[in-house]
Design an enzyme around this catalytic site. Sequence first.
Site, PDB file in Angstrom:
ATOM      1  N   CYS A 162       0.824  -1.214   0.000  1.00 50.87           N
ATOM      2  CA  CYS A 162       0.000   0.000   0.000  1.00 50.87           C
ATOM      3  C   CYS A 162       0.853   1.257   0.000  1.00 50.87           C
ATOM      4  O   CYS A 162       0.396   2.319  -0.416  1.00 50.87           O
ATOM      5  CB  CYS A 162      -0.980  -0.012   1.170  1.00 50.87           C
ATOM      6  SG  CYS A 162      -0.210   0.144   2.792  1.00 50.87           S
ATOM      7  N   CYS A 203      11.485   8.124 -10.316  1.00 40.31           N
ATOM      8  CA  CYS A 203      10.197   7.695  -9.761  1.00 40.31           C
ATOM      9  C   CYS A 203      10.187   8.102  -8.287  1.00 40.31           C
ATOM     10  O   CYS A 203      11.005   8.907  -7.851  1.00 40.31           O
ATOM     11  CB  CYS A 203       9.970   6.193  -9.939  1.00 40.31           C
ATOM     12  SG  CYS A 203      11.089   5.161  -8.978  1.00 40.31           S
TER      13      CYS A 203
END
Length: 452
Positions: A246, A409
């Site tokens: 998550c 990223c």
Amino acid sequence: MIAATADSFEIEKAKLCRKIAELQAALNAKDQKLRELQLAADNLLAEGEVQLAPRDHYTELSNDDIARYSRQLILTDFGVSGQMKLKNSAVLIVGLGGLGCPAAQYLASAGCGNLGLVDYDEVEPSNLHRQTLHTVSRCGISKAESARIALLELNPHCRIICYSNLLNSFNAMQIIPAYDVILDCSDNVATRYLLNDACSILQKPLVSGSALKMDGQLTVYCYGENGPCYRCIYPVPPPPEAVTNCGDGGVLGAVTGTIGALQAMEAIKVIVGLGEVLAGRMLIFDGSSCQFRNIKIRGKRPNCHVCSSQPLITGLIDYELFCGMNANDKDNALQLLEPEQRINVLDYHKLATEKKSHLLLDVRPPAEFEICQLPDAVNVPLAQILDDSYVQRFAQQLESKEYPIFVVCRRGNDSQIAVQHMKTRFPDHSIRDLEDGMHAWTKLVDQNFPIY
């Protein structure tokens, strides 16, 4: 003279490469030794606290119990006998995050007599949208202790023991035997295998939940004669680069709340003998459409390495080594590229400040790019890199092998995957990723840059 200088340069370069290789080998050996020492230290620290003291065995409900639990006492299939079983039960919850918080909350509120809370981590602000037992005032303290404080406010009659250290192959076999049901509320593959093997060996029901984005899953392993274990379904762990937690993929707090509450319900059913336990089946929740599906999963595998009649695994192993990833939900840094295919953020910042020509590709999803981005970055989601749709868009820059391309990223994992793929098509091009991504940028270049 020039040739001699070039030869000297190559000799010096070779020496440095050998030295780096030697240092890396020594570092790897030290790292392994450190891991062994840390495991041993965790084991010693836990020895004095892992054993659950003999439980009080209750034979009747108090007046307070009757008043507190009256709404479930009047259930025909539950009644006094069900409440007594709960009062005398002990449940271990591994992970006090988005799943563990609602699970613990409902178990304590329902009157589970003994709860064990396992979590090595501390509360931080990014937890609060889904981990509902924690508060702003308790940021920085142990999640297990924070949860204990909240649970005792809900039910002071619940006996709670905290284990604020990382569950590992040493302490798991000391902690788990004292509990009747185990809840896997962790967010990583290594802990799932660890809990599965321990519960299979010790014959403990394992209520396993997971949640990611707007989806959730729930099942009960190691339950009943034919109930499968986690290894029956997943004999081999996935590669690290295929795993999303998550922290990387995101999750809606209400989804973890839904699955965590259902984990508590399955634990109560196992303890009380209520209804049909979710063993041999998996509940799949799609939050985007609010649909539940209940699918049958395979039964116990006859040749399962841990739960078959002749198991190959009879003790716990090194699960970080087995899975190739850390037994926690922190950043699992991938190592897919050679050092020369990477650039640290300080060197990139210098290059960008000097206005040297280059292309910076940000491979995060558009939703993340919208949160924040580096100057002059162009958003090209990783999916577009992997399907090569980016090639036509940047044909001009890709014409020159000398035109440097950098990839960034969030944490430096997806950027490595992108560079690795791009190099297969353009092996002679200068394509590098920004090591450790935007987290490193915030830490080393601009502390005011948002971190998430």
